[in-house]
Design a protein around this motif. Sequence first.
Motif, PDB file in Angstrom:
ATOM      1  N   GLU A   9      49.724  73.001  46.753  1.00 43.82           N
ATOM      2  CA  GLU A   9      50.621  71.848  46.715  1.00 43.82           C
ATOM      3  C   GLU A   9      49.831  70.564  46.902  1.00 43.82           C
ATOM      4  O   GLU A   9      49.141  70.392  47.916  1.00 43.82           O
ATOM      5  N   ASP A  11      50.813  67.545  47.583  1.00 46.10           N
ATOM      6  CA  ASP A  11      51.208  66.747  48.749  1.00 46.10           C
ATOM      7  C   ASP A  11      50.541  67.285  50.018  1.00 46.10           C
ATOM      8  O   ASP A  11      50.101  66.501  50.868  1.00 46.10           O
ATOM      9  N   ILE A  12      50.488  68.572  50.144  1.00 44.51           N
ATOM     10  CA  ILE A  12      49.862  69.158  51.337  1.00 44.51           C
ATOM     11  C   ILE A  12      48.373  68.824  51.351  1.00 44.51           C
ATOM     12  O   ILE A  12      47.795  68.529  52.411  1.00 44.51           O
ATOM     13  N   ILE A  15      48.067  65.199  52.542  1.00 43.23           N
ATOM     14  CA  ILE A  15      48.343  65.041  53.972  1.00 43.23           C
ATOM     15  C   ILE A  15      47.230  65.685  54.796  1.00 43.23           C
ATOM     16  O   ILE A  15      46.721  65.122  55.770  1.00 43.23           O
ATOM     17  N   MET A  54      49.996  81.670  50.480  1.00 45.13           N
ATOM     18  CA  MET A  54      50.772  81.936  49.265  1.00 45.13           C
ATOM     19  C   MET A  54      50.420  80.934  48.175  1.00 45.13           C
ATOM     20  O   MET A  54      50.792  79.763  48.253  1.00 45.13           O
ATOM     21  N   ALA A  83      53.380  79.926  56.319  1.00 47.64           N
ATOM     22  CA  ALA A  83      54.710  79.876  56.915  1.00 47.64           C
ATOM     23  C   ALA A  83      55.062  81.219  57.567  1.00 47.64           C
ATOM     24  O   ALA A  83      55.938  81.312  58.403  1.00 47.64           O
ATOM     25  N   ARG A  84      54.365  82.295  57.131  1.00 49.50           N
ATOM     26  CA  ARG A  84      54.725  83.621  57.648  1.00 49.50           C
ATOM     27  C   ARG A  84      53.909  83.939  58.881  1.00 49.50           C
ATOM     28  O   ARG A  84      52.719  84.189  58.783  1.00 49.50           O
ATOM     29  N   GLN A  86      54.786  86.335  61.483  1.00 47.06           N
ATOM     30  CA  GLN A  86      55.189  87.491  62.286  1.00 47.06           C
ATOM     31  C   GLN A  86      53.945  88.205  62.760  1.00 47.06           C
ATOM     32  O   GLN A  86      52.898  88.172  62.136  1.00 47.06           O
ATOM     33  N   LYS A 104      52.608  76.987  59.322  1.00 53.06           N
ATOM     34  CA  LYS A 104      53.185  75.830  58.627  1.00 53.06           C
ATOM     35  C   LYS A 104      54.641  75.738  59.019  1.00 53.06           C
ATOM     36  O   LYS A 104      55.282  76.765  59.186  1.00 53.06           O
ATOM     37  N   PRO A 105      55.254  74.585  59.083  1.00 57.31           N
ATOM     38  CA  PRO A 105      54.641  73.281  58.868  1.00 57.31           C
ATOM     39  C   PRO A 105      53.708  72.878  60.018  1.00 57.31           C
ATOM     40  O   PRO A 105      53.980  73.197  61.155  1.00 57.31           O
ATOM     41  N   PHE A 106      52.632  72.217  59.719  1.00 58.00           N
ATOM     42  CA  PHE A 106      51.729  71.811  60.784  1.00 58.00           C
ATOM     43  C   PHE A 106      51.909  70.330  61.076  1.00 58.00           C
ATOM     44  O   PHE A 106      52.399  69.563  60.253  1.00 58.00           O
ATOM     45  N   ASP A 107      51.523  69.966  62.269  1.00 58.34           N
ATOM     46  CA  ASP A 107      51.603  68.571  62.677  1.00 58.34           C
ATOM     47  C   ASP A 107      50.241  67.953  62.356  1.00 58.34           C
ATOM     48  O   ASP A 107      49.232  68.337  62.953  1.00 58.34           O
ATOM     49  N   PRO A 108      50.185  67.005  61.455  1.00 60.49           N
ATOM     50  CA  PRO A 108      48.882  66.460  61.037  1.00 60.49           C
ATOM     51  C   PRO A 108      48.113  65.827  62.191  1.00 60.49           C
ATOM     52  O   PRO A 108      46.903  65.756  62.179  1.00 60.49           O
ATOM     53  N   MET A 109      48.836  65.383  63.227  1.00 55.33           N
ATOM     54  CA  MET A 109      48.161  64.798  64.385  1.00 55.33           C
ATOM     55  C   MET A 109      47.508  65.887  65.205  1.00 55.33           C
ATOM     56  O   MET A 109      46.547  65.641  65.911  1.00 55.33           O
TER      57      MET A 109
END
Lengths: 124, 686
Positions: A9, A11-12, A15, A54, A83-84, A86, A104-109
Amino acid sequence: MKILLVDDEEDIRKIGRLSLEAVGKFQAVVASGGAEALQMAWDERPDLILMDVMMPEMDGPTAVVKLRLIPELQAIPIVFMTARVQRAEIDHYLALGAIGVIPKPFDPMALPDQIRKIMASRGG
Amino acid sequence: MKKPDTPADELQRLDKLRQYQILDTAPESAFDDLTKLAAYVAGVPIALVSLIDADRQWFKSRYGLEVPETPRDVSFCGHVVGSGAALTVPDALADPRFADNPLVTGAPEIRFYAGTPLVTPDGFTLGTLCTIDVRARQLSPEQDALLKVLARQVVDQLERRRQTRVLQAQQAQLARNMQQTSDAVSLLRGILKNANVSVIETTPSGTIRVFNAAAERMLGYSAEELVGQASPAILHDPAEVAARAIELSTELGVPVEPGFDAFVAKARRGTADEGEWTYIRKDGSRFPVLLSVTARRGARGEIVGYLGIASDISERKRVERLQSEFVSTVSHELRTPLTAIRGALGLLAAGVTGALPVQAKEYVDIAVSNSDRLVRLINDILDIDKIRSDDVTFKFMTIPVGNAVKHAIAANAAFAAQYAVRLELVGDPAAGDVRADPDRLAQVLTNLISNAAKFSPTDASVELAVTRRDGRIRVTVRDHGPGIPDAFRGRIFQRFAQADTSNTRQRGGTGLGLSISKAIIEKMDGLIGFEPAPGGGTEFYFELPCLPAVGTTAPAAAGAFRILVCEDDPDLAGALERLLNRHGFSVDLSPTIERARQLLASEHYDAMTLDLMLADGHAGALVRELRASEATRQLPIIVVSCVDAPAGSVASLVNDIIPEPLDESRLVAAINKATAVSGSRPGPAG
């Protein structure tokens, strides 16, 4: 420290790059898929690879397996981003040789600190 | 006139008479022939078969007499019955007993009477065969003898009638039984034929005996092909069966053969056996089934067959697969854009792209906190779906509830402080352990505590308590808030139910917490609910089944031997404890293998009793561990209350095996023997 960020992605990637460079003060290079990751890893010889799981065409785990087959690139530590999260899946990624997993989602800070923590717990 | 005496056995005699069902029946030629013969033999005009009822004599057959009956009091035959002996009256007028008898002075003007008793095979005198004349006379000895012969014939006839009746009644009963059996068989056949599940029954050695219509349809074999010829093993995948055999060997602690044994190993032990298997059709195609196997037992408890009932779960598995794929896909698809949103906003808010104007920052902050909320929501939705669909493995452990509650109070104190709310533990928490997943239990406590804190007025307290009731542990979380509105009460555990939508943003939360807590508690076999608290506010509670207590009980007499009793049935544990205490032993109890391990590691025991099936599994592995360790190699182990005697290795590792039902004296003797051998008492915790 040079970090290769692999994610399909755009955008990812943007960021993530900003987070690594502006917040983490790392040097960041990016790849948009498993195949490109192999090429970038060869060209750039990063100190760490942040690999999305993924992705279409070649997913993260497959790319890692291929990386491990290349002697010059074998030793580069890998951290999966996914995102997975488990328990069973985390065990699976660690079994593939990853040194850590970042959800994910991760905090960029927070991402740079998370990376530093994972590197430290390896025993450097 | 002398009235006849009543014999001593009159009541039984009358009862016997009734059994012949002869009184007031129509005349029959068999009897009439006999009276005619009697009259001829004696040369008299009148001969009677007379039966003496309570108050009358009634004539089954009367030759030469019209009257069907007379009162007993005036009867001559009554005297025969009264005395049990034959009576001959040569001249009634000359006999003071009968001279003024109405039957003598009036019709039929009896002068001569000879009556022989009719005696049943079991000795009751029912009446007489008598001959009567209107002139005085005598009978010759030969005539007397012949009359006795005829009397026996009369009794024969009575007997024959009685027996025929008995036979008829039996035949009717047999016919009814047969009809019932036939109806039952029809019903069962109908059930087997129409049931929608495959029913396969086998002999104890595994040959198929019943293969119902549904099995034929599902599997493509006809019953004829398989009944009496094949084992259900041909319907299965050999690799799957072998793998299951290995699992079972570990679970049961005894070797299980790959093959028919793998299907019935559990059923043989009386344990419920339901599992997913793959069936293979005649044409080689496969489908998943849920197979339940039970053993059929005969009157003496021996196994007479095995019953396997299987339902096709292809559809269910397909849906499960779709669901779990859906959950995974949704998880990924939702989180991907969220990553970008959250990421971009985070960078903006932190000023990494440059300082933001104050108002811009305010709105960016709003966006950040809401995307965090969205992430929590997605996590909660996926969480509850996972718990419901069994995807989440609960790691069960024995947890002392009091400790868990104390931890939760400490962990949530800071959160509660944000609302200026104090968390308090009221009273001493009741002692008790439950089997639960510690993380999930903590999740429930956090959920209830945070709800209570959010809805409390400032400076209030939220009170927690742990009590014990009827073998269940109850944890309550009480707040002094406004209480649950009536309209909301029924929905409170449903997903996304939030009473106060106007305040939701302030309160935070996703509306899923209680429904997740409910799913968790129910998964641990408990129940959850709430009640209005006295004095205002709400008391939420959950209850979980309590494990029997672990630990030392009655104070040990100095020098008493210490026995560890491993038993998860609370009644049996209590009984064993009392029994051993009575015999001077000090007893510790453990309901689980886990606890037993802890106790054995930290305490010294002179012997232990062990129920092989404990709350957390089969103790075969524990026995092997104990024998492998230097400290416990010699520890006397007595296996108690096992349903099925442990075979093979476990049996050879223990000192004694005492089967059900428990023979108390044998147990005490075994322990005495074990502790005598274990010798002197060393100090504590080796």
